[in-house]
Motif scaffolding. Structure first.
Motif, mmCIF file in Angstrom:
data_model
loop_
_atom_site.group_PDB
_atom_site.id
_atom_site.type_symbol
_atom_site.label_atom_id
_atom_site.label_comp_id
_atom_site.label_asym_id
_atom_site.label_seq_id
_atom_site.Cartn_x
_atom_site.Cartn_y
_atom_site.Cartn_z
ATOM 1 N N ASN A 36 0.985 -1.134 -0.119
ATOM 2 C CA ASN A 36 0.015 0.053 -0.015
ATOM 3 C C ASN A 36 0.811 1.170 -0.022
ATOM 4 O O ASN A 36 0.609 2.071 -0.774
ATOM 5 N N ASP A 37 1.935 1.217 0.725
ATOM 6 C CA ASP A 37 2.800 2.199 0.875
ATOM 7 C C ASP A 37 3.494 2.552 -0.622
ATOM 8 O O ASP A 37 3.504 3.757 -1.166
ATOM 9 N N VAL A 38 3.989 1.791 -1.163
ATOM 10 C CA VAL A 38 4.655 1.720 -2.477
ATOM 11 C C VAL A 38 3.592 2.347 -3.395
ATOM 12 O O VAL A 38 3.606 3.146 -4.242
ATOM 13 N N SER A 39 2.465 1.664 -3.399
ATOM 14 C CA SER A 39 1.109 2.160 -4.187
ATOM 15 C C SER A 39 0.844 3.588 -4.146
ATOM 16 O O SER A 39 0.747 4.219 -5.216
ATOM 17 N N VAL A 40 0.717 4.096 -2.889
ATOM 18 C CA VAL A 40 0.241 5.328 -2.734
ATOM 19 C C VAL A 40 1.535 6.333 -3.134
ATOM 20 O O VAL A 40 1.330 7.367 -3.888
ATOM 21 N N LYS A 41 2.794 6.028 -2.816
ATOM 22 C CA LYS A 41 3.812 6.908 -2.954
ATOM 23 C C LYS A 41 4.015 7.078 -4.425
ATOM 24 O O LYS A 41 4.390 8.115 -5.044
ATOM 25 N N HIS A 42 3.868 5.912 -5.308
ATOM 26 C CA HIS A 42 4.141 5.961 -6.752
ATOM 27 C C HIS A 42 2.967 6.098 -7.739
ATOM 28 O O HIS A 42 2.923 5.950 -8.953
ATOM 29 N N GLY A 43 1.778 6.005 -6.968
ATOM 30 C CA GLY A 43 0.563 6.298 -7.798
ATOM 31 C C GLY A 43 0.060 4.932 -8.463
ATOM 32 O O GLY A 43 -0.334 5.125 -9.894
ATOM 33 N N LEU A 82 -5.481 1.164 1.738
ATOM 34 C CA LEU A 82 -5.795 -0.008 2.903
ATOM 35 C C LEU A 82 -5.467 0.816 4.226
ATOM 36 O O LEU A 82 -6.169 0.274 5.141
ATOM 37 N N ARG A 83 -4.830 1.849 4.593
ATOM 38 C CA ARG A 83 -4.632 2.370 5.527
ATOM 39 C C ARG A 83 -5.975 3.358 6.003
ATOM 40 O O ARG A 83 -6.247 3.324 7.250
ATOM 41 N N CYS A 84 -6.579 3.708 5.275
ATOM 42 C CA CYS A 84 -7.881 4.507 5.490
ATOM 43 C C CYS A 84 -8.888 3.408 5.771
ATOM 44 O O CYS A 84 -9.433 3.873 6.775
ATOM 45 N N LEU A 85 -9.003 2.227 5.360
ATOM 46 C CA LEU A 85 -9.769 1.241 5.698
ATOM 47 C C LEU A 85 -9.467 0.627 7.079
ATOM 48 O O LEU A 85 -10.404 0.255 7.866
ATOM 49 N N PHE A 86 -8.213 0.235 7.259
ATOM 50 C CA PHE A 86 -7.669 -0.699 8.500
ATOM 51 C C PHE A 86 -6.621 0.025 9.423
ATOM 52 O O PHE A 86 -6.507 -0.760 10.637
ATOM 53 N N GLY A 87 -6.333 1.048 9.251
ATOM 54 C CA GLY A 87 -5.493 1.648 10.104
ATOM 55 C C GLY A 87 -4.144 1.235 10.158
ATOM 56 O O GLY A 87 -2.879 1.689 9.695
ATOM 57 N N SER A 88 -3.906 -0.041 10.576
ATOM 58 C CA SER A 88 -2.589 -0.715 10.933
ATOM 59 C C SER A 88 -2.816 -2.215 10.859
ATOM 60 O O SER A 88 -4.060 -2.533 10.759
ATOM 61 N N ALA A 89 -1.812 -2.861 10.541
ATOM 62 C CA ALA A 89 -1.749 -4.364 10.629
ATOM 63 C C ALA A 89 -2.549 -4.815 11.924
ATOM 64 O O ALA A 89 -2.038 -4.334 13.126
ATOM 65 N N PRO A 90 -3.264 -5.996 11.824
ATOM 66 C CA PRO A 90 -3.857 -6.330 13.116
ATOM 67 C C PRO A 90 -2.582 -7.244 14.093
ATOM 68 O O PRO A 90 -1.559 -7.638 13.535
ATOM 69 N N SER A 110 -16.718 3.831 -0.530
ATOM 70 C CA SER A 110 -16.512 5.140 -1.197
ATOM 71 C C SER A 110 -16.239 6.338 -0.127
ATOM 72 O O SER A 110 -15.528 7.261 -0.573
ATOM 73 N N GLY A 111 -16.958 6.160 0.961
ATOM 74 C CA GLY A 111 -16.901 7.182 1.745
ATOM 75 C C GLY A 111 -15.671 7.150 2.913
ATOM 76 O O GLY A 111 -15.886 7.797 3.960
ATOM 77 N N ALA A 112 -14.964 5.883 2.738
ATOM 78 C CA ALA A 112 -13.991 5.586 3.832
ATOM 79 C C ALA A 112 -12.785 6.217 3.676
ATOM 80 O O ALA A 112 -12.018 6.192 4.696
ATOM 81 N N ARG A 113 -12.508 7.134 2.691
ATOM 82 C CA ARG A 113 -11.311 7.724 2.743
ATOM 83 C C ARG A 113 -11.020 8.811 3.693
ATOM 84 O O ARG A 113 -12.136 9.607 3.995
ATOM 85 N N LYS A 114 -9.892 8.907 4.393
ATOM 86 C CA LYS A 114 -9.874 9.615 5.649
ATOM 87 C C LYS A 114 -9.006 10.762 5.392
ATOM 88 O O LYS A 114 -7.900 10.712 4.808
ATOM 89 N N ALA A 115 -9.256 12.026 5.855
ATOM 90 C CA ALA A 115 -8.739 13.214 5.848
ATOM 91 C C ALA A 115 -7.273 13.133 6.552
ATOM 92 O O ALA A 115 -6.398 13.980 6.033
ATOM 93 N N ASP A 116 -7.300 12.426 7.383
ATOM 94 C CA ASP A 116 -6.024 12.176 8.278
ATOM 95 C C ASP A 116 -5.173 11.052 8.098
ATOM 96 O O ASP A 116 -4.447 10.486 8.732
ATOM 97 N N CYS A 117 -5.487 10.219 6.877
ATOM 98 C CA CYS A 117 -4.865 9.232 6.566
ATOM 99 C C CYS A 117 -3.285 9.231 6.615
ATOM 100 O O CYS A 117 -2.682 10.053 5.666
ATOM 101 N N PRO A 118 -2.383 8.503 7.320
ATOM 102 C CA PRO A 118 -1.164 8.837 7.234
ATOM 103 C C PRO A 118 -0.471 8.558 5.966
ATOM 104 O O PRO A 118 0.625 9.439 5.533
ATOM 105 N N ALA A 119 -1.119 7.670 5.062
ATOM 106 C CA ALA A 119 -0.556 7.337 3.737
ATOM 107 C C ALA A 119 -1.009 8.173 2.634
ATOM 108 O O ALA A 119 -0.138 8.897 2.069
ATOM 109 N N CYS A 120 -2.309 7.963 2.396
ATOM 110 C CA CYS A 120 -2.668 9.000 1.054
ATOM 111 C C CYS A 120 -2.955 10.313 1.587
ATOM 112 O O CYS A 120 -3.428 11.070 0.409
ATOM 113 N N ALA A 121 -3.103 10.795 2.807
ATOM 114 C CA ALA A 121 -3.273 12.174 3.242
ATOM 115 C C ALA A 121 -1.792 13.033 3.478
ATOM 116 O O ALA A 121 -1.677 14.006 2.880
#
Length: 401
Positions: free
Chosen positions: A193-200, A226-234, A294-305
């Protein structure tokens, strides 16, 4: 009786000519010519195979005739598939189905990444392998590549017998149009997810355990990550795994085939019909759920925000010991790749137990219950234990910390 199709195929879909890789084709081709040493035999021909598959002026090979007849793909869509590049992380149950679909569909370049080797217990659901692969302890990436090259010589296939980690993730997961998740743990998924978001780069999340499965397309900047949805790994031990709950083969095919279909939509540019909902199945108990995220994008997501890539930037020390799903094994990986001579290790360990070796790995059995599988980069799978402390003790005793 109602039609099985929710909508008629649009007449203009056969003209789809979008190729995600067209803008970066020259750069991606240059990258594929200089891959790390983990690439195994056959990767040299990857660029040539993709060139044959992507010639825009060439007639579409007859082997893809059924795709051409399917209007949403058509000739232009098939050519787009031939120009596309994908990376598949994990060549276990989901990954073998995904790789099979991508290669047979004519995706021009497929990069296979897996750290593990074939064992007999894999054969129940990992469809590219056979008993001989298990007897020879073939690495999954190389065994899968060998099978797939017999299926479609027009596809460039590049295999990496490697553990995906923060040190190599960007090298292995960039230069492609799409990443497919065939993994079995959330730590690696958050790294993807980090690579995906960083490099689009879009990616398709998938998972299966017992008779349950889940899939979701993640498009950076458009959908929740993924971080919007789950935050961090269980936390370890809090979720079912193949080792604790088992898994049946049909759910694997259900999830991976769904992932492969969505992958084709992305690769030919048919975003209109991409399913952006999270799909969940339980085949045994006849449950199916489609969740609107669709409404789960977080304005404070560490990765995509905030573009803070904690898994990609993490200190690798904490990731060097990992319990593997579906088996009594613990993986120990050195902080920095080593250069192990398997021949020398065979001589060193032979007096201490039974040793067998092929060109990819060495297996050392100090007892009937314990096996250490040693790879040339210093990575070791300690089989017969689930306790990381016990695995570290065995590693220290025979390999050295």
């Amino acid at each position: 009786m109602s039609s099985p199709h929710p909508y008629p195929p649009p007449d203009d879909q056969s003209s789809a000519a979008f190729s995600p890789s067209s803008a970066a084709g020259t750069e991606a081709a240059a990258e594929s010519a200089a891959q790390p040493e983990t690439v195994q035999a056959g990767a040299v021909s990857a660029a040539a195979a993709q060139a044959r598959a992507t010639d825009g002026a060439a007639e579409v090979p007859a082997r893809y005739s059924r795709h051409v007849l399917f209007k949403p793909v058509g000739e232009n869509g098939q050519r787009a598939l031939g120009r596309a590049r994908v990376a598949i992380v994990g060549l276990g149950a989901l990954g073998t189905v995904l790789a099979n679909h991508m290669v047979r569909a004519g995706v021009g370049f497929v990069r296979l990444i897996d750290r593990d080797f074939v064992e007999e217990s894999n054969l129940q659901r990992q469809m590219l392998y056979d008993e001989e692969d298990a007897r020879q302890a073939q690495p999954k990436a190389s065994a899968a590549a060998a099978k797939l090259r017999l299926v479609n010589s027009l596809v460039g296939i590049e295999e990496h017998v490697a553990d995906l980690n923060p040190l190599n993730a960007e090298e292995l997961l960039t230069g492609v149009d799409l990443i497919l998740d065939g993994t079995d743990n959330f730590s690696v998924r958050f790294l993807i997810n980090d690579v995906s978001v960083k490099h689009g780069i879009p990616w398709l999340y998938g998972g299966a355990v017992a008779s349950r499965g889940v899939s979701l397309a993640i498009l950076p900047g458009e959908t929740p990550c993924l971080r919007c949805l789950f935050g961090s790994a269980p936390a370890h031990g809090t979720a079912d795994t193949c080792d604790t709950a088992g898994v049946i083969g049909p759910i694997i095919h259900m999830v991976a085939s769904y992932q492969a279909t969505e992958a084709m939509k992305i690769l030919i540019g048919d975003r209109q019909h991409l399913n952006r909902r999270m799909q969940q199945w339980d085949l045994w108990y006849n449950h199916y759920t489609s969740v609107d995220v669709s409404g789960a994008r977080k304005a404070d997501c560490p990765a995509c925000a905030h573009r803070s890539f904690e898994y990609l930037d993490a200190e690798i020390d904490g990731e060097t010991i990992q319990t593997l799903c579906g088996r009594d094994s613990v993986q120990i990986h050195p902080v920095r790749p080593a250069d192990f001579s398997l021949e020398q290790w065979e001589q060193r360990l032979a007096p201490l137990g039974r040793v067998s070796r092929n060109k990819f790995l060495l297996r050392f059995r100090p007892s009937d219950d314990i096996t250490l599988a040693v790879f040339p980069d210093g990575r070791v799978l300690v089989q017969g234990v689930t306790d990381p402390v016990a695995a570290k003790t065995l590693y220290s005793r025979y390999i050295g910390m």
